[in-house]
Design an enzyme around this catalytic site. Structure first.
Site, PDB file in Angstrom:
ATOM      1  CB  SER A 105       5.431   2.642  -0.253  1.00  0.00           C
ATOM      2  OG  SER A 105       4.683   1.578   0.275  1.00  0.00           O
ATOM      3  CG  ASP A 149      -1.945  -1.224   0.773  1.00  0.00           C
ATOM      4  OD1 ASP A 149      -2.092  -1.581  -0.397  1.00  0.00           O
ATOM      5  OD2 ASP A 149      -2.497  -1.682   1.699  1.00  0.00           O
ATOM      6  CB  THR A 150       2.726   2.186  -2.731  1.00  0.00           C
ATOM      7  OG1 THR A 150       3.339   1.065  -2.123  1.00  0.00           O
ATOM      8  CG2 THR A 150       3.731   2.950  -3.522  1.00  0.00           C
ATOM      9  CB  THR A 151       1.345   7.635  -2.333  1.00  0.00           C
ATOM     10  OG1 THR A 151       0.508   8.552  -3.032  1.00  0.00           O
ATOM     11  CG2 THR A 151       2.609   8.357  -1.871  1.00  0.00           C
TER      12      THR A 151
END
Length: 568
Positions: free
Chosen positions: A386, A367-369
């Protein structure tokens, strides 16, 4: 007379509708001679665009936007996580790569885990924590390419942390899913579960502790994080939970400048970062696809989807077998992304049947941007950051308002693996920024989402190169991704159509059909700079809450109150 008017009106409307362009994607690109910031959260994009308006560089805007994302998407990223970036310097055309992934504490070893009766890598808790690299990554980027003062970059993030923001749609769902893990730790419950539960959609969430931590970073720089007050809070939190983190583990850490790796796909050059990330899987997948012709029936045709899926499985088998930290093992990058090797792997694809048991290829010994920024000069930042899984380790640093990443969960406890756990070693990484160019077209792009990323990159590249889509259409195109069950198990969006799904199933693919725009396919952004026309283009993923936001084309700084147009 009325009938004649009505008929004429209907004919006119019909003529207008048939002459207007029909298209298969929903959003339009942002097009401007000025800068663009594309992120998965609108206010983060706005914050970055504001920095560009104040004369900041693409790097300045990226750091400001990333800091806001850490506040607004705390489950995805933040100062407790890692960072990777590719930066294109417009005046030279040179690409710079930065690996700001942290290492394992010196005492976090396989022996340490076995002594505690643990025989597989923890996926949460203190023994999954590695040193956060993001703040040092920001520092190295800013020292080299920043224009504005460091402290100015954090003001938007501090504002949102202190005053709050309304929780948006997609993020609320992630938050809800992560609540059980956060409940394990009193500090995580206190900070991230107000009233004992995840914030509701539209609820204003405040994080004053994080506002304080960001204020310290803005005033004192990275020193406070790795040696000062924040470092002491990290060490205290680790010690109380039986962790192995020491002051030396934090203070001796340093991000690393690296040379991007690349391949040619058709007539484009595509760039990724070298291991310990898995960007080479995207390049190998593209090389395999380069041996086969794209289907004339389009990217959602059975033939094209089958080729992409089978190419992905071959590339992923290799990256699982051979990837790791190159400072601890010899990683055969050149062989894996060579055209000769890809030709051998491509020959294994049966055009009429799915391969459910794919082995890694035999190699010669040896789960990361995500956000992207382009400024008026054509400098491009492709940055990914992330915590790994939602809220990382679920451990929140006492008094500082941020969760520590669980990147250590990607180590192996197999001592023979190139990714075997060892102190001061960096784990295998799934987060990868990317870049591609052809002639005067330069694109910074990325699509986050764990092991989804290499195959999502390859699909995006193929959509542009093989099917001549613009960056927004390429981002919106229906995608498939890997399943946790591996083998022939694939997640796929329903937009590919029931006929294609039925035919792929008959070929042996085991498909789990998701809704039209599934976040399982990742959340991507892209910017394009045309170095001939000097026009920039931006695209933002419809599977997320974000937007590509341009800077305004008139002066807004305190020094210039005239509102005069600014030269692009």
């Amino acid at each position: 007379m009325l009938r004649t008017i009505l008929v004429s009106t209907v004919v006119a409307i019909a003529t207008l509708s048939t002459s207007a362009e029909d298209r298969s994607y929903g959003r339009s690109m942002v097009v401007t001679p000025y800068g663009i910031v594309a992120t998965s959260y609108v206010q983060a994009s706005q914050a970055g665009a504001r920095i560009l308006e104040q004369g900041g560089s693409a790097i300045d805007a990226g750091i400001a936007a990333n800091a806001v994302l850490g506040v607004a998407e705390p489950m995805m990223n933040g100062i407790g996580g890692d960072l990777f970036a590719i930066y294109r310097e417009a005046k030279t055309g040179k690409l710079y790569g930065l690996n700001a992934s942290g290492w394992a504490p010196k005492g976090l070893t396989i022996d340490h885990l076995e002594a505690k009766g643990i025989h597989q890598m923890p996926q949460d808790g203190i023994d999954s924590v590695t040193v956060p690299g993001a703040v040092d990554g920001w520092t190295k980027l800013h020292d080299r390419f920043g224009k504005l003062a460091w402290s100015e970059l954090f003001q938007p993030a501090i504002f949102y942390a202190k005053n709050g923001y309304a929780v948006p749609e997609a993020l609320q769902e992630y938050w809800q899913d992560a609540a059980p893990g956060l409940m394990q730790y009193p500090e995580s419950r206190r900070v991230f579960l107000p009233e004992g539960k995840a914030p509701a959609l539209g609820q204003v969430f405040r994080n004053p502790d994080l506002a304080g931590a960001l204020t310290l970073i803005a005033k004192e720089g990275e020193t406070v994080f790795y040696k000062g007050e924040i470092a002491q809070a990290i060490l205290k939190t680790s010690s109380e939970l039986g962790g192995t983190m020491t002051a030396d583990d934090l203070s001796q850490y340093s991000a690393e400048w690296v040379e991007p790796i690349s391949t040619h796909y058709r007539d484009w050059t595509v760039y990724e970062l070298p291991p310990n990330g898995d960007g080479m899987a995207a390049l190998e997948m593209l090389n395999i696809m380069d041996n086969l012709k794209p289907s004339p029936d389009g990217p959602s045709s059975v033939a094209e989807l089958h080729t992409r899926i089978e190419a992905m499985k071959l590339a992923y088998a290799d990256v699982e077998a051979y990837d790791g930290d190159p400072r601890f093992a010899t990683i055969p990058v050149a062989e894996l992304i060579s055209k000769a090797y890809a030709a051998k792997r491509a020959a294994l694809i049966d055009p009429s049947k799915a391969n459910c048991e794919v082995a890694p290829g035999a190699l010669p010994k040896s789960d990361t941007t995500y956000l992207s920024v382009v400024d008026r000069e054509g400098n491009i930042l492709s940055l990914i950051q992330s915590n790994y899984e939602e809220f990382g380790s679920d451990v929140t640093v006492k008094g500082m308002g941020f969760a520590l990443q669980d990147r250590g969960g990607l180590f192996s406890v197999d001592r023979k693996s190139p990714d075997a756990l060892a102190g001061r070693k960096r784990p295998f990484h799934t987060i990868i920024p990317a870049f591609m160019e052809h002639g005067d077209q330069h694109i910074g792009f990325g699509i986050m989402g764990g092991m989804n990323q290499p195959l999502a990159h390859a699909q995006f590249v193929s959509n542009i190169v093989d099917y001549h889509m613009n960056i927004q259409a390429a981002m919106e195109q229906a995608r498939f991704t890997v399943s946790a069950h591996l083998g022939c198990n694939i997640l796929i969006e329903s937009r590919v159509g029931p006929q294609a799904i039925a035919q792929l199933t008959a070929m042996g693919h085991v498909l789990q059909v998701r809704k039209e725009y599934s976040t399982a396919m990742g959340r991507g952004q892209a910017v394009l700079h045309d170095s001939t026309t000097k026009i920039n283009y931006g695209a933002s993923e419809p599977r997320a809450d974000g937007a590509a936001v341009p800077e305004v084309g008139f002066a807004t700084t305190a020094e210039d109150k005239t509102g005069a147009p600014r030269s692009p």
